[in-house]
Design a protein around this motif. Structure first.
Motif, PDB file in Angstrom:
ATOM      1  N   UNK A 133       0.813  -1.211   0.000  1.00 34.99           N
ATOM      2  CA  UNK A 133       0.000   0.000   0.000  1.00 34.99           C
ATOM      3  C   UNK A 133       0.850   1.266   0.000  1.00 34.99           C
ATOM      4  N   UNK A 134       1.998   1.223   0.676  1.00 35.84           N
ATOM      5  CA  UNK A 134       2.849   2.405   0.805  1.00 35.84           C
ATOM      6  C   UNK A 134       3.684   2.671  -0.438  1.00 35.84           C
ATOM      7  N   UNK A 135       3.739   1.743  -1.353  1.00 36.88           N
ATOM      8  CA  UNK A 135       4.574   1.908  -2.539  1.00 36.88           C
ATOM      9  C   UNK A 135       4.182   3.164  -3.303  1.00 36.88           C
ATOM     10  N   UNK A 136       5.151   4.011  -3.571  1.00 32.87           N
ATOM     11  CA  UNK A 136       4.911   5.245  -4.317  1.00 32.87           C
ATOM     12  C   UNK A 136       4.444   6.419  -3.491  1.00 32.87           C
ATOM     13  N   UNK A 168       8.278  -0.133   9.390  1.00 31.47           N
ATOM     14  CA  UNK A 168       9.031  -1.081   8.571  1.00 31.47           C
ATOM     15  C   UNK A 168       8.510  -1.100   7.134  1.00 31.47           C
ATOM     16  N   UNK A 169       7.197  -1.026   6.968  1.00 36.13           N
ATOM     17  CA  UNK A 169       6.634  -0.958   5.619  1.00 36.13           C
ATOM     18  C   UNK A 169       7.079   0.319   4.914  1.00 36.13           C
ATOM     19  N   UNK A 170       7.163   1.423   5.659  1.00 34.65           N
ATOM     20  CA  UNK A 170       7.641   2.678   5.076  1.00 34.65           C
ATOM     21  C   UNK A 170       9.099   2.545   4.645  1.00 34.65           C
ATOM     22  N   UNK A 171       9.914   1.911   5.477  1.00 33.95           N
ATOM     23  CA  UNK A 171      11.328   1.714   5.109  1.00 33.95           C
ATOM     24  C   UNK A 171      11.447   0.863   3.852  1.00 33.95           C
ATOM     25  N   UNK A 172      10.715  -0.232   3.806  1.00 31.81           N
ATOM     26  CA  UNK A 172      10.803  -1.128   2.658  1.00 31.81           C
ATOM     27  C   UNK A 172      10.295  -0.471   1.375  1.00 31.81           C
ATOM     28  N   UNK A 225      18.603   5.013  12.746  1.00 29.42           N
ATOM     29  CA  UNK A 225      19.253   3.827  12.190  1.00 29.42           C
ATOM     30  C   UNK A 225      18.991   3.627  10.704  1.00 29.42           C
ATOM     31  N   UNK A 226      17.794   4.015  10.263  1.00 24.37           N
ATOM     32  CA  UNK A 226      17.402   3.737   8.884  1.00 24.37           C
ATOM     33  C   UNK A 226      17.140   4.989   8.064  1.00 24.37           C
ATOM     34  N   UNK A 227      17.402   6.159   8.639  1.00 26.87           N
ATOM     35  CA  UNK A 227      17.289   7.439   7.930  1.00 26.87           C
ATOM     36  C   UNK A 227      15.871   7.730   7.430  1.00 26.87           C
ATOM     37  N   UNK A 228      14.885   7.204   8.130  1.00 28.92           N
ATOM     38  CA  UNK A 228      13.490   7.512   7.820  1.00 28.92           C
ATOM     39  C   UNK A 228      13.077   8.720   8.654  1.00 28.92           C
ATOM     40  N   UNK A 229      12.617   9.767   8.026  1.00 32.79           N
ATOM     41  CA  UNK A 229      12.170  10.941   8.768  1.00 32.79           C
ATOM     42  C   UNK A 229      10.901  10.605   9.541  1.00 32.79           C
ATOM     43  N   UNK A 230      10.890  10.915  10.833  1.00 33.66           N
ATOM     44  CA  UNK A 230       9.713  10.663  11.671  1.00 33.66           C
ATOM     45  C   UNK A 230       9.411  11.898  12.513  1.00 33.66           C
TER      46      UNK A 230
END
Length: 330
Positions: A133-136, A168-172, A225-230
């Motif tokens: 669902x998060x793709x794109x 995790x879905x956002x990271x992937x 750790x994963x450079x995802x902005x939160x």
């Protein structure tokens, strides 16, 4: 689908983190930012405001040319907990601003319009479905979960594991940012004469607050750790207007809530935690962190002249032992 209690099984009594918990539906006519059209009772308190807010006054704020809302048209955001009070109001505003939406909940979601709001039913425990669902998407606004005190095992499964799955879905999927709906209940055990800032140690007032502390920690981990902005918002008492002594300090107006989420979506900060609360004269929470991300609330609970004494600590009745024990399973 999991057989665990859905987000609809928790009682939404202090709607700081309203999210698909089958809260009362709203029909507000509140405009947060022109030119577009812009939950939290004390426990066991009769709420005369149940039902439609269609007669609510319209507040209009004309945006300046560099208003952040002017920068979000055309981007795609996923909203979890999209059927909840905040989810519905926020999606309405974002669609009016030209944001393409994917709106999801564990129950049916009504689309804001037929062109730019794709709705779907999904479970936070289904990591594979969330990843697809998060793709794109450019970002995710995570409102989903149990929105009040509940048995710890349910909170751990839905609010903690569910939030891990969102991150995790956002990271992937390569999502740029997750905006996380936390709660003021992460610091509800501080006394009412303490001005709490976002960097002070958590003192949750119940197991619900503990689940939100864990969610904030997961956000910090994924940023570091994963450079995802939160960006985490500690949401105040989201109401059309304040009505209890506690809400003199905790009230979050509808238009200020929209402004808080837009600030979280558009800030240059990589990671932040701030209190999403209106500009109340009586204040328990430092608003400096919110100012850093561009959140400048406008409304003040003092305008309602609410009488009465507050209950210690800041969590008030939510901080009593019975409020947690009564919700535990044997």
């Amino acid at each position: 689908m999991s057989t665990r209690p859905t987000a609809g099984s928790g009682r939404a009594t202090d709607s700081e983190a309203v999210c698909g918990a089958r809260p009362r539906e709203i029909g507000i006519a509140v405009t947060a930012l022109s030119p577009r059209a812009a939950p939290s009772s004390e426990p066991n308190r009769p709420d005369p405001r149940l039902g439609s807010y269609s007669d609510a006054p319209v507040h209009v704020v004309t945006p300046c040319q560099d208003d952040p809302v002017n920068t979000i048209a055309g981007i795609r955001w996923v909203v979890t907990g999209a059927a909840g009070n905040i989810g519905v109001a926020l999606r309405r505003e974002l669609r009016a601003a030209g944001v393409e939406l994917v709106s999801t909940d564990v129950r049916d979601v009504e689309a804001i319009d037929g062109t730019g709001d794709r709705v779907t039913v999904a479970d936070l425990l289904d990591l594979t479905a969330l990843t697809a669902m998060f793709d794109g998407a450019d970002g995710v606004i995570h409102l989903g979960g149990l929105s009040d005190e509940a048995d710890f095992h349910d909170l751990a499964e839905v609010n903690v594991v569910g939030t891990y799955h969102v991150l995790e879905a956002a990271r992937r999927s390569g999502v740029r940012r997750v905006v996380y709906a936390s709660s003021n209940r992460v610091t509800g055990m501080y006394s009412t004469d303490t001005l709490v800032d976002a960097d002070m140690p958590a003192r949750p007032d119940g197991f619900y607050g503990v689940s939100k502390v864990a969610g904030e920690a997961l956000c910090r981990l994924y940023s570091d750790k994963f450079d995802l902005s939160t960006i985490a918002l500690r949401i105040g008492s989201y109401e059309q207007q304040p009505s209890t002594p506690r809400e003199r300090a905790t009230w979050l107006s509808h238009r200020d809530a929209i402004a808080a989420f837009i600030a979280a979506m558009t800030t240059d900060e990589h990671h932040a935690v701030f209190y999403a609360v209106s500009a109340n004269s009586e204040s328990w929470w430092d608003r400096t962190a919110g100012e850093r991300v561009g959140f400048r609330p406008m409304d003040d609970a003092a305008d309602w002249n609410i009488p009465g004494d507050t209950i210690e600590p800041q969590g008030g009745p939510f901080a009593t032992p019975s409020y947690s024990l009564d919700r535990m399973r044997d």
